[in-house]
Design a protein around this motif. Sequence first.
Motif, PDB file in Angstrom:
ATOM      1  N   ILE A  10      10.026  51.834  39.722  1.00 11.94           N
ATOM      2  CA  ILE A  10       9.156  52.104  38.443  1.00 11.94           C
ATOM      3  C   ILE A  10       8.500  50.827  37.918  1.00 11.94           C
ATOM      4  CG2 ILE A  10       9.257  53.131  36.187  1.00 11.94           C
ATOM      5  CD1 ILE A  10      11.992  54.231  36.794  1.00 11.94           C
ATOM      6  N   PRO A  11       7.288  50.678  37.743  1.00 13.92           N
ATOM      7  CA  PRO A  11       6.590  49.634  36.978  1.00 13.92           C
ATOM      8  C   PRO A  11       7.043  49.449  35.531  1.00 13.92           C
ATOM      9  CG  PRO A  11       4.848  51.140  38.200  1.00 13.92           C
ATOM     10  CD  PRO A  11       6.344  51.893  38.050  1.00 13.92           C
TER      11      PRO A  11
ATOM     12  N   ARG B 102      13.809  48.211  40.309  1.00 14.09           N
ATOM     13  CA  ARG B 102      14.164  48.698  41.746  1.00 14.09           C
ATOM     14  C   ARG B 102      15.684  48.867  41.461  1.00 14.09           C
ATOM     15  NH1 ARG B 102      13.833  48.103  47.384  1.00 14.09           N
ATOM     16  NH2 ARG B 102      16.021  48.176  48.332  1.00 14.09           N
ATOM     17  N   HIS B 103      16.119  50.224  42.019  1.00 14.69           N
ATOM     18  CA  HIS B 103      17.597  50.575  41.775  1.00 14.69           C
ATOM     19  C   HIS B 103      18.174  50.632  43.261  1.00 14.69           C
ATOM     20  CE1 HIS B 103      21.223  52.949  40.914  1.00 14.69           C
ATOM     21  NE2 HIS B 103      20.855  52.582  39.536  1.00 14.69           N
ATOM     22  N   ASP B 104      19.202  49.936  43.458  1.00 12.40           N
ATOM     23  CA  ASP B 104      19.690  49.545  44.844  1.00 12.40           C
ATOM     24  C   ASP B 104      20.546  50.948  45.434  1.00 12.40           C
ATOM     25  OD1 ASP B 104      18.551  47.310  45.142  1.00 12.40           O
ATOM     26  OD2 ASP B 104      20.224  46.044  44.443  1.00 12.40           O
ATOM     27  N   ARG B 105      20.974  51.649  44.636  1.00  8.53           N
ATOM     28  CA  ARG B 105      21.931  52.803  44.989  1.00  8.53           C
ATOM     29  C   ARG B 105      21.141  53.842  45.297  1.00  8.53           C
ATOM     30  NH1 ARG B 105      27.031  54.619  44.225  1.00  8.53           N
ATOM     31  NH2 ARG B 105      27.086  56.705  45.201  1.00  8.53           N
ATOM     32  N   ILE B 106      20.063  54.168  44.517  1.00  8.37           N
ATOM     33  CA  ILE B 106      18.916  55.230  44.630  1.00  8.37           C
ATOM     34  C   ILE B 106      18.326  54.920  46.030  1.00  8.37           C
ATOM     35  CG2 ILE B 106      17.223  56.420  43.733  1.00  8.37           C
ATOM     36  CD1 ILE B 106      18.233  56.295  41.297  1.00  8.37           C
ATOM     37  N   GLU B 107      17.851  53.800  46.352  1.00  7.19           N
ATOM     38  CA  GLU B 107      16.963  53.318  47.229  1.00  7.19           C
ATOM     39  C   GLU B 107      17.941  53.547  48.682  1.00  7.19           C
ATOM     40  OE1 GLU B 107      14.186  52.357  48.113  1.00  7.19           O
ATOM     41  OE2 GLU B 107      13.427  52.150  45.755  1.00  7.19           O
ATOM     42  N   ALA B 108      19.208  53.334  48.619  1.00  9.33           N
ATOM     43  CA  ALA B 108      20.049  53.709  49.730  1.00  9.33           C
ATOM     44  C   ALA B 108      20.099  55.356  49.900  1.00  9.33           C
ATOM     45  CB  ALA B 108      21.563  52.904  49.429  1.00  9.33           C
ATOM     46  N   ASP B 109      20.234  55.915  48.956  1.00  8.44           N
ATOM     47  CA  ASP B 109      20.200  57.390  49.057  1.00  8.44           C
ATOM     48  C   ASP B 109      19.044  58.130  49.627  1.00  8.44           C
ATOM     49  OD1 ASP B 109      22.865  57.423  48.052  1.00  8.44           O
ATOM     50  OD2 ASP B 109      22.473  57.977  46.250  1.00  8.44           O
ATOM     51  N   LEU B 110      18.015  57.456  49.115  1.00  8.02           N
ATOM     52  CA  LEU B 110      16.468  58.024  49.593  1.00  8.02           C
ATOM     53  C   LEU B 110      16.445  57.600  50.817  1.00  8.02           C
ATOM     54  CD1 LEU B 110      14.506  56.713  46.383  1.00  8.02           C
ATOM     55  CD2 LEU B 110      14.940  58.940  47.088  1.00  8.02           C
TER      56      LEU B 110
END
Length: 277
Positions: free
Chosen positions: A43-44, A78-86
């Motif tokens: 998210i900007p 940037r959210h690391d947990r959400i990036e991994a799930d995505l």
Amino acid sequence: MAALPYMQFYVADYLADTAHLSAEEHGAYLLLIFNYWQTGKAIPKKRLQMIARVSNDRWADVEQAISEFFTEVDGCWRHDRIEADLAAVRESQDQRARAGKASAEARKRAKQSEKKKEINDASTTVERPLSDRSTNKEQNRTDTDNKTPPSSGDDDPGQVDDSAKSDPVDYKGIINLYNDLLGEFLPEVKVLNEKRKRLIKARWKQKFGEHSHGSDMDFWRRYFLHVRRSKPLTGTKDGFDWSPGFDWLLNENNLAKVIEGNYHQGDDYRNDIREAS
């Protein structure tokens, strides 16, 4: 990636990590991670306050409280947990897409192989051209003795020999219905041989329920429409690389299973044959 109607949310982990947040901070944090999941990207910073729906006089405090859950990269959170799930979801979608393409290609090859086999089978029933002089004496003698030419009715569903004029069975009508209603999914019938005549004639004499008869062309229309509604029988079900042909559908045991809905489920299960019975 298109937005999914769900996201993975581990309640126990969330509560353990956010026990120190106020109700306002909880709301802002949840709105941000929901937006993150829906858009599939970081998210900007300039959009954070708008997404979190926090007033100007409260945003500085709220931003400081929830910033620990994000990492700033190139002006974005940037959210690391959400990036991994995505990433896991994208990989799963790619696998399903590859499997779907492989399944479609397998069905295409199977249909091509079936059509090639039908052409080869049909070619063996065609009379030898007069210009083809065999050097095999035994073959020549056999050809001479066999003075009855092969019936064109065996090779072309649109032609019937003289002996068939007194036959009440509508072979051509049933085959035309099959080709019209199922030809885009299953191999078209191009050869009317003796085996298929026997199959059609046996079903023509048969009774299906109280009101349906094999000699009723409306029954065959409803039967082929019922087949068309089945994903497994039309080869359109993912991961299901088999589909039947005309002979299989006219087999007595197979026909009964199809009518009873063994190859239908969910929205495909509406049974015109039973409703008409």
